[in-house]
Enzyme design. Structure first.
Site, PDB file in Angstrom:
ATOM      1  N   HIS A  14      40.953  62.907  29.706  1.00 40.35           N
ATOM      2  CA  HIS A  14      40.187  64.031  29.150  1.00 40.35           C
ATOM      3  C   HIS A  14      40.259  65.172  30.155  1.00 40.35           C
ATOM      4  CE1 HIS A  14      36.714  65.544  26.549  1.00 40.35           C
ATOM      5  NE2 HIS A  14      36.884  66.479  27.469  1.00 40.35           N
ATOM      6  N   HIS A  16      40.762  69.594  30.770  1.00 39.39           N
ATOM      7  CA  HIS A  16      40.864  70.982  30.335  1.00 39.39           C
ATOM      8  C   HIS A  16      41.739  71.745  31.319  1.00 39.39           C
ATOM      9  CE1 HIS A  16      37.642  70.672  27.292  1.00 39.39           C
ATOM     10  NE2 HIS A  16      37.114  69.804  28.148  1.00 39.39           N
ATOM     11  N   LEU A  17      42.781  72.391  30.797  1.00 42.25           N
ATOM     12  CA  LEU A  17      43.680  73.188  31.630  1.00 42.25           C
ATOM     13  C   LEU A  17      43.576  74.681  31.343  1.00 42.25           C
ATOM     14  CD1 LEU A  17      46.905  70.987  31.620  1.00 42.25           C
ATOM     15  CD2 LEU A  17      45.314  71.357  33.525  1.00 42.25           C
ATOM     16  N   LYS A 100      41.096  65.736  18.440  1.00 48.34           N
ATOM     17  CA  LYS A 100      39.772  65.920  19.048  1.00 48.34           C
ATOM     18  C   LYS A 100      38.788  66.479  18.034  1.00 48.34           C
ATOM     19  CE  LYS A 100      36.621  66.116  22.258  1.00 48.34           C
ATOM     20  NZ  LYS A 100      36.705  66.925  23.474  1.00 48.34           N
ATOM     21  N   HIS A 137      33.633  64.462  20.785  1.00 50.20           N
ATOM     22  CA  HIS A 137      32.549  64.996  21.605  1.00 50.20           C
ATOM     23  C   HIS A 137      31.250  64.553  20.942  1.00 50.20           C
ATOM     24  CE1 HIS A 137      30.674  68.113  24.299  1.00 50.20           C
ATOM     25  NE2 HIS A 137      29.678  67.824  23.469  1.00 50.20           N
ATOM     26  N   HIS A 175      33.410  61.329  27.386  1.00 52.36           N
ATOM     27  CA  HIS A 175      32.450  61.657  28.461  1.00 52.36           C
ATOM     28  C   HIS A 175      31.037  61.176  28.158  1.00 52.36           C
ATOM     29  CE1 HIS A 175      31.971  64.949  25.647  1.00 52.36           C
ATOM     30  NE2 HIS A 175      32.956  65.657  26.129  1.00 52.36           N
ATOM     31  N   ASP A 248      37.122  65.199  32.348  1.00 49.06           N
ATOM     32  CA  ASP A 248      36.536  66.389  31.739  1.00 49.06           C
ATOM     33  C   ASP A 248      36.503  67.527  32.746  1.00 49.06           C
ATOM     34  OD1 ASP A 248      35.466  67.967  29.729  1.00 49.06           O
ATOM     35  OD2 ASP A 248      33.406  67.271  30.017  1.00 49.06           O
ATOM     36  N   ALA A 264      29.296  75.952  30.667  1.00 48.65           N
ATOM     37  CA  ALA A 264      29.225  74.503  30.838  1.00 48.65           C
ATOM     38  C   ALA A 264      30.586  73.982  31.259  1.00 48.65           C
ATOM     39  CB  ALA A 264      28.784  73.840  29.536  1.00 48.65           C
TER      40      ALA A 264
END
Length: 347
Positions: A14, A16-17, A100, A137, A175, A248, A264
């Site tokens: 998991h 994020h880029l 997702k 999520h 997560h 995450d 966030a």
């Protein structure tokens, strides 16, 4: 416990880029230690089609440092207009690994997410038949539900009904943050898995709120009570093969975190493995670290485990990594676990 351990190179299930200059800045921090990562699709606009995923993958590969050995595993962002045929065909061609699901409004860049879950039932049924994992999520967005209770409510209101309606659907609870989710996973069979982040293993809500508001500990799902953190540590250090690492890691410019309405997300990529070794060492379960970071996720996703090894060594406490510079003059603050970290990746 040993002062040096060697484990199979880990994967991050998991991640994020982001895109553009931020992508170029943060990607090397993951590629340094991780062999593969499930890439989150919540860009603006989101990655909703196979063509979007292919284009995003090309941008990621172009941003990799020379000589880096890293494979992005692409996902699609589920909307109420998602085309089931596009999803299935993209998966068959190897262009995506998962889909997702964001409840609309639940987290960063989730405005295009799902409001009416009945409208995606056809896509979920096609995914179940094709064996495509659904990454969820897990928070409700009902304003009547307290933010600290939204994960537990999601399990009862959304996750369990979807799984009952869609036998065979392979689901990853992303997560997770609560003892409720740990218990639900333990009671479930085969088709359910969960990821756990680095920061949720190390902080509780006191870190964010006691002694002043600390925006760099603010994430969604929000950190919970200490009893929930302890449940997560117990879960990841157990022999449960259906729990694995999803950092995450979520970069935001420092000024955007330290604002009147801070973003966030916690950026853990640079020190994720060092922090995890500290957690597992403290629990007396260093021998379980490799399963959590390197084997369990690969098995769930049907991937060959990595054969290259990394070495972690224990020594004097390490400094928190410096902020990562982003082209244009911004930077991204790295996660500070708030306690000494004695481990580091040395090879």
């Amino acid at each position: 416990m040993p002062d040096i351990i060697r484990i199979a190179r880990p994967d991050d299930f998991h991640l994020h880029l982001r895109d553009g200059a931020m992508l170029k800045a943060v990607l090397p921090e993951t590629a340094r230690h991780f062999a593969r990562a499930i890439i989150m699709p919540n860009l603006v606009p989101p990655v909703v089609t196979a063509a979007d995923a292919a284009a995003y993958r090309e941008r990621i590969m172009a941003a990799l440092p020379d000589g880096a050995d890293f494979t992005p595993l692409m996902t699609l962002y589920l909307t109420e207009e998602t085309d089931a045929e596009d999803v299935v065909s993209a998966h068959k061609r190897g262009e995506i690994t998962a889909v997702k699901l964001y409840p609309a409004g639940a987290t960063t860049n989730s405005a295009s997410g799902v409001k009416d879950f009945t409208k995606v039932q056809g896509v979920l049924e096609a995914m179940a038949e094709a064996g495509i994992p659904l990454c969820m999520h897990g928070e409700v967005t009902d304003p009547k539900i307290d933010i600290f209770d939204r994960e537990a409510a999601f399990i009862d209101r959304v996750l369990e009904p979807i799984r009952r309606r869609t036998p065979g659907l392979r689901v990853v609870m992303e997560h997770i943050t609560t003892a409720n989710a740990c218990a639900y996973l333990a009671e479930s069979q085969g088709d359910l898995a969960a990821t756990v982040t680095v920061h949720h293993l190390m902080i509780n809500r006191n870190h964010m709120l006691v002694g002043g508001i600390r925006p760099h500990y603010y994430c969604l799902p929000v950190a919970k009570r200490e009893v929930h953190r302890e449940s997560l540590v117990e879960l990841v250090t157990s022999a449960n093969p259906h729990v694995f690492l999803g950092t995450d890691s979520a970069p935001h410019p420092t000024h955007a975190k330290e604002s009147a309405c801070g973003c966030a997300g916690i950026f853990t990529a640079p020190n994720a493995m060092a922090c995890l070794a500290e957690v597992f060492d403290e629990a007396g379960k260093l021998d379980a670290l490799e399963d959590f970071t390197s084997f369990n996720g690969a098995a769930f996703y049907g991937l060959t485990p990595n054969t290259v090894k990394i070495t972690l060594a224990k020594g004097d406490p390490q400094d928190v990594p410096a902020p990562v510079a982003v082209e244009g003059g911004e930077d991204v603050t790295v996660f500070d676990p708030g306690r000494p970290i004695h481990w580091r990746v040395v090879d």
